[in-house]
Design a protein around this motif. Sequence first.
Motif, PDB file in Angstrom:
ATOM      1  N   LYS A 576       0.837  -1.205   0.000  1.00  0.00           N
ATOM      2  CA  LYS A 576       0.000   0.000   0.000  1.00  0.00           C
ATOM      3  C   LYS A 576       0.869   1.251   0.000  1.00  0.00           C
ATOM      4  O   LYS A 576       0.610   2.209  -0.706  1.00  0.00           O
ATOM      5  N   GLN A 577       1.915   1.237   0.835  1.00  0.00           N
ATOM      6  CA  GLN A 577       2.847   2.363   0.830  1.00  0.00           C
ATOM      7  C   GLN A 577       4.141   1.962   1.522  1.00  0.00           C
ATOM      8  O   GLN A 577       4.183   1.003   2.280  1.00  0.00           O
ATOM      9  N   TRP A 578       5.208   2.694   1.194  1.00  0.00           N
ATOM     10  CA  TRP A 578       6.452   2.481   1.937  1.00  0.00           C
ATOM     11  C   TRP A 578       7.069   3.845   2.167  1.00  0.00           C
ATOM     12  O   TRP A 578       6.906   4.757   1.365  1.00  0.00           O
ATOM     13  N   ASN A 579       7.717   4.006   3.307  1.00  0.00           N
ATOM     14  CA  ASN A 579       8.384   5.277   3.559  1.00  0.00           C
ATOM     15  C   ASN A 579       9.603   5.049   4.446  1.00  0.00           C
ATOM     16  O   ASN A 579       9.795   3.976   4.999  1.00  0.00           O
ATOM     17  N   VAL A 580      10.421   6.101   4.522  1.00  0.00           N
ATOM     18  CA  VAL A 580      11.664   5.993   5.274  1.00  0.00           C
ATOM     19  C   VAL A 580      11.660   7.061   6.356  1.00  0.00           C
ATOM     20  O   VAL A 580      11.357   8.222   6.077  1.00  0.00           O
ATOM     21  N   ASN A 581      11.988   6.664   7.574  1.00  0.00           N
ATOM     22  CA  ASN A 581      12.214   7.649   8.627  1.00  0.00           C
ATOM     23  C   ASN A 581      13.704   7.985   8.558  1.00  0.00           C
ATOM     24  O   ASN A 581      14.564   7.217   8.999  1.00  0.00           O
ATOM     25  N   TRP A 582      14.004   9.149   7.936  1.00  0.00           N
ATOM     26  CA  TRP A 582      15.408   9.475   7.644  1.00  0.00           C
ATOM     27  C   TRP A 582      16.208   9.774   8.912  1.00  0.00           C
ATOM     28  O   TRP A 582      17.437   9.706   8.901  1.00  0.00           O
ATOM     29  N   ASP A 583      15.517  10.118   9.992  1.00  0.00           N
ATOM     30  CA  ASP A 583      16.250  10.434  11.232  1.00  0.00           C
ATOM     31  C   ASP A 583      16.807   9.169  11.878  1.00  0.00           C
ATOM     32  O   ASP A 583      17.950   9.132  12.305  1.00  0.00           O
ATOM     33  N   ILE A 584      15.966   8.124  11.928  1.00  0.00           N
ATOM     34  CA  ILE A 584      16.474   6.886  12.543  1.00  0.00           C
ATOM     35  C   ILE A 584      16.869   5.863  11.479  1.00  0.00           C
ATOM     36  O   ILE A 584      17.169   4.712  11.784  1.00  0.00           O
ATOM     37  N   ARG A 585      16.865   6.288  10.203  1.00  0.00           N
ATOM     38  CA  ARG A 585      17.269   5.448   9.055  1.00  0.00           C
ATOM     39  C   ARG A 585      16.526   4.112   9.063  1.00  0.00           C
ATOM     40  O   ARG A 585      17.126   3.049   9.037  1.00  0.00           O
ATOM     41  N   GLN A 586      15.205   4.191   9.109  1.00  0.00           N
ATOM     42  CA  GLN A 586      14.403   2.960   9.139  1.00  0.00           C
ATOM     43  C   GLN A 586      13.383   2.959   8.004  1.00  0.00           C
ATOM     44  O   GLN A 586      12.726   3.962   7.758  1.00  0.00           O
ATOM     45  N   ALA A 604      24.009  -1.520   3.925  1.00  0.00           N
ATOM     46  CA  ALA A 604      23.830  -0.485   2.902  1.00  0.00           C
ATOM     47  C   ALA A 604      23.025   0.639   3.532  1.00  0.00           C
ATOM     48  O   ALA A 604      22.331   0.432   4.521  1.00  0.00           O
ATOM     49  N   ASP A 605      23.106   1.813   2.938  1.00  0.00           N
ATOM     50  CA  ASP A 605      22.294   2.925   3.427  1.00  0.00           C
ATOM     51  C   ASP A 605      20.832   2.631   3.098  1.00  0.00           C
ATOM     52  O   ASP A 605      20.534   2.026   2.067  1.00  0.00           O
ATOM     53  N   CYS A 606      19.908   3.075   3.968  1.00  0.00           N
ATOM     54  CA  CYS A 606      18.484   2.796   3.702  1.00  0.00           C
ATOM     55  C   CYS A 606      18.029   3.468   2.410  1.00  0.00           C
ATOM     56  O   CYS A 606      17.057   3.054   1.788  1.00  0.00           O
ATOM     57  N   LYS A 607      18.743   4.511   1.964  1.00  0.00           N
ATOM     58  CA  LYS A 607      18.406   5.168   0.697  1.00  0.00           C
ATOM     59  C   LYS A 607      18.558   4.175  -0.464  1.00  0.00           C
ATOM     60  O   LYS A 607      17.801   4.198  -1.434  1.00  0.00           O
ATOM     61  N   VAL A 609      18.100   0.872  -0.383  1.00  0.00           N
ATOM     62  CA  VAL A 609      16.948  -0.041  -0.385  1.00  0.00           C
ATOM     63  C   VAL A 609      15.707   0.692  -0.907  1.00  0.00           C
ATOM     64  O   VAL A 609      14.954   0.169  -1.733  1.00  0.00           O
ATOM     65  N   HIS A 610      15.521   1.918  -0.440  1.00  0.00           N
ATOM     66  CA  HIS A 610      14.392   2.748  -0.877  1.00  0.00           C
ATOM     67  C   HIS A 610      14.434   2.911  -2.400  1.00  0.00           C
ATOM     68  O   HIS A 610      13.409   2.805  -3.083  1.00  0.00           O
ATOM     69  N   GLU A 611      15.644   3.119  -2.922  1.00  0.00           N
ATOM     70  CA  GLU A 611      15.792   3.318  -4.368  1.00  0.00           C
ATOM     71  C   GLU A 611      15.533   2.035  -5.145  1.00  0.00           C
ATOM     72  O   GLU A 611      14.950   2.059  -6.225  1.00  0.00           O
ATOM     73  N   PHE A 612      15.955   0.902  -4.603  1.00  0.00           N
ATOM     74  CA  PHE A 612      15.698  -0.382  -5.262  1.00  0.00           C
ATOM     75  C   PHE A 612      14.188  -0.627  -5.385  1.00  0.00           C
ATOM     76  O   PHE A 612      13.688  -0.971  -6.452  1.00  0.00           O
ATOM     77  N   ILE A 613      13.462  -0.433  -4.284  1.00  0.00           N
ATOM     78  CA  ILE A 613      12.010  -0.697  -4.300  1.00  0.00           C
ATOM     79  C   ILE A 613      11.327   0.271  -5.273  1.00  0.00           C
ATOM     80  O   ILE A 613      10.570  -0.141  -6.154  1.00  0.00           O
ATOM     81  N   GLY A 614      11.620   1.579  -5.122  1.00  0.00           N
ATOM     82  CA  GLY A 614      11.014   2.578  -6.011  1.00  0.00           C
ATOM     83  C   GLY A 614      11.403   2.349  -7.458  1.00  0.00           C
ATOM     84  O   GLY A 614      10.585   2.500  -8.375  1.00  0.00           O
ATOM     85  N   GLY A 615      12.667   1.948  -7.676  1.00  0.00           N
ATOM     86  CA  GLY A 615      13.162   1.707  -9.041  1.00  0.00           C
ATOM     87  C   GLY A 615      12.413   0.570  -9.710  1.00  0.00           C
ATOM     88  O   GLY A 615      12.011   0.666 -10.866  1.00  0.00           O
ATOM     89  N   LEU A 638       9.688   8.292  -7.078  1.00  0.00           N
ATOM     90  CA  LEU A 638       9.660   6.961  -6.472  1.00  0.00           C
ATOM     91  C   LEU A 638      10.962   6.600  -5.763  1.00  0.00           C
ATOM     92  O   LEU A 638      10.977   5.793  -4.848  1.00  0.00           O
ATOM     93  N   THR A 639      12.092   7.180  -6.231  1.00  0.00           N
ATOM     94  CA  THR A 639      13.385   6.739  -5.683  1.00  0.00           C
ATOM     95  C   THR A 639      14.090   7.789  -4.848  1.00  0.00           C
ATOM     96  O   THR A 639      15.028   7.495  -4.131  1.00  0.00           O
ATOM     97  N   GLY A 640      13.636   9.063  -4.964  1.00  0.00           N
ATOM     98  CA  GLY A 640      14.443  10.150  -4.422  1.00  0.00           C
ATOM     99  C   GLY A 640      14.453  10.280  -2.922  1.00  0.00           C
ATOM    100  O   GLY A 640      15.467  10.595  -2.326  1.00  0.00           O
ATOM    101  N   GLY A 641      13.320  10.043  -2.281  1.00  0.00           N
ATOM    102  CA  GLY A 641      13.258  10.288  -0.838  1.00  0.00           C
ATOM    103  C   GLY A 641      13.220  11.779  -0.572  1.00  0.00           C
ATOM    104  O   GLY A 641      13.208  12.586  -1.495  1.00  0.00           O
TER     105      GLY A 641
END
Length: 645
Positions: A576-586, A604-607, A609-615, A638-641
């Motif tokens: 349904k959705q995915w998001n990143v908490n950039w402060d705690i990198r989760q 790896a940086d959570c960015k 993983v975020h980019e892989f899913i969005g990509g 989708l990938t930028g955050g």
Amino acid sequence: MAAWDLLVTVEDLGSDVPPVTLSVASDLHVGGVILKLVEKTQIKRDWSDHALWWEQKQRWLLRTAWTLEKYGIHADARLVFMPQHKPLRLGLPNGITLRLRACFSSSVFQTVMGVCRMLNIRHPEEHSFLRPVEEKKKKKDKDSAEEIYDLTGVPLSSASRPCLYNGMPAHFADSPQMEAIYKMLSVTQPPPAPEVITKQFRPASVVDKAHINGRWLDSSRCLMQQGIQENDRVWLRFKYFAFYDIDPKYDVVRLTQLYEQARWAILLEDIDCTEEEMMLFGALQYHISKVSESEPQALSSSAAMDDLESALQSLEVKMEGESSSASEMLENMTAPELNDYLKIFRPKRLTLKGYKQYWFKFQDTSISYFKSKEESIGEPIQQINLKGCEVAPDVNVTAQKFLIRLLIPAPEGMNEVYLRCENEQQYAQWMAGCRLASKGKSLADSSFQSEIQSIRSFLAMQKTSSGSQGNANANDESINPHSLVSPRYHKKYKAKQLTPRILDAYQNVAQLSLTDAVMRFLQIWQALPDFGLSYVVVRFKGSRKDEVLGIAPNRLIRIDLAVGDVVKTWRYNNMKQWNVNWDIRQVAIEFEGNINIAFACVTADCKIVHEFIGGYIFMSTRSRSKSDTLNEELFYKLTGGHEAL
């Protein structure tokens, strides 16, 4: 406004020249600063590619209409005036290194697009830049400086497709040297020496495989922001294993590089395969290198003929579609069925494999099974809907093992089911049916028979033809089997034991043309169970131990690190959705059925993983009608955050 002094270093003047002092006011715009700077240096040259780089903030000042005040620049700012395009050393999948001019101020996504345009590689969105693995330098290696092919003289064009001349971009047709470079890009390399293979880094575990994915560059930031300097080395690799619209006619370079990346993944055991498959891969490599030596790849004919040919082809398809007769239409309306006895097994963790025989019925896109043929009129024991499922082969022709592995979508993950077929004929039909059903097509689909055919020819290639043919070639001088298989087999078998096995498999592929052999190699690679998986070590919320997350083109897989077993699978189309908490990198993901998962990334940086899913979600939005224009904005969305915004 009061004037104040701003110091700007001009890179072209050299590092020992002190910075230029400019008297500026806060309402002066960046363009005005550049104008003052150029006047003060008194050097007459083309400065159009130059821009200001703000060292402390690690950002380019590309908006020339913005004032110093708007950018927040004060007297303590260290600015550098330098070209936006600089030389970069680019390592390709086939091991060749090019030196070319790349843009250091655009996002990596745009820079990759520019590089792919120059090299005539379509669908650049599947690629990205990777920081190379540091190689240990030995004293002996100092003399063997690697050969670098220089393309820095190639002008950068903004056209979405390069103009082709004799089948290659015009800038490669300029001189025999450039033509030779293009040939190196588009012709497969000979098999590497066994010493070269053993010297390379080989991942010993899933954790080793996970470390490489920590090296991907961030697509939404530029090279300078990621510490890449002029003349640094980066690798260009396929990052997203969702290959769109591969056409051997237009994708000579893309296909060659994809083959090389797949070949090295197999030689370095980056992806697991059975011994039989390894022999077949070895035979195909042997055949491909043999054919590419004898028939240098004929570059495609003139573009005009190509266009004419494709126009005729699409016309032919249209005509075929329109002329189906009434009897054919009736035939299609009565959907065919498959009925047979098969064995089924549902793996639970740590159980022995016990297969039970049932009577199976395949209708539309689902399979039902009954205790026996006689009871098939009543209610089935279970009906399995295959739409959206994963289908993987598990076959050993010599041992007569024909398994179909099905991963069925369920709210809490994926359920695994194994179907065991008795023989080739049965396996080809049921496997073809499962593949079509997973895409939502029924057995009535026109591609059913051709799917069966391709599975059967695929099985035929794995049969070893015992007999005089194989032995005639067994002492073929030109084959070095240790160049064709991974180092595990160097230790396990002597060369003279491997040669007849590879030549046996070679009998089944010896008739293939170069393009067909490369396509077949890629097909078998894509059919491997672990194909397309990128691993990252993560720590799930509430868990006390590290686990592995496998990221595939259509799903996420949770893998137990200790045992290597798949614990759970989640599909993107249930997300349904995915998001990143950039402060705690989760990373937090919500799936249908109120399923929520969250994890922090370890390797790896959570960015990334975020980019892989969005990509991967972006890759699934591409459609034929818009194949030429990429929706860049959607990719960044989708990938930028939050950093991209």
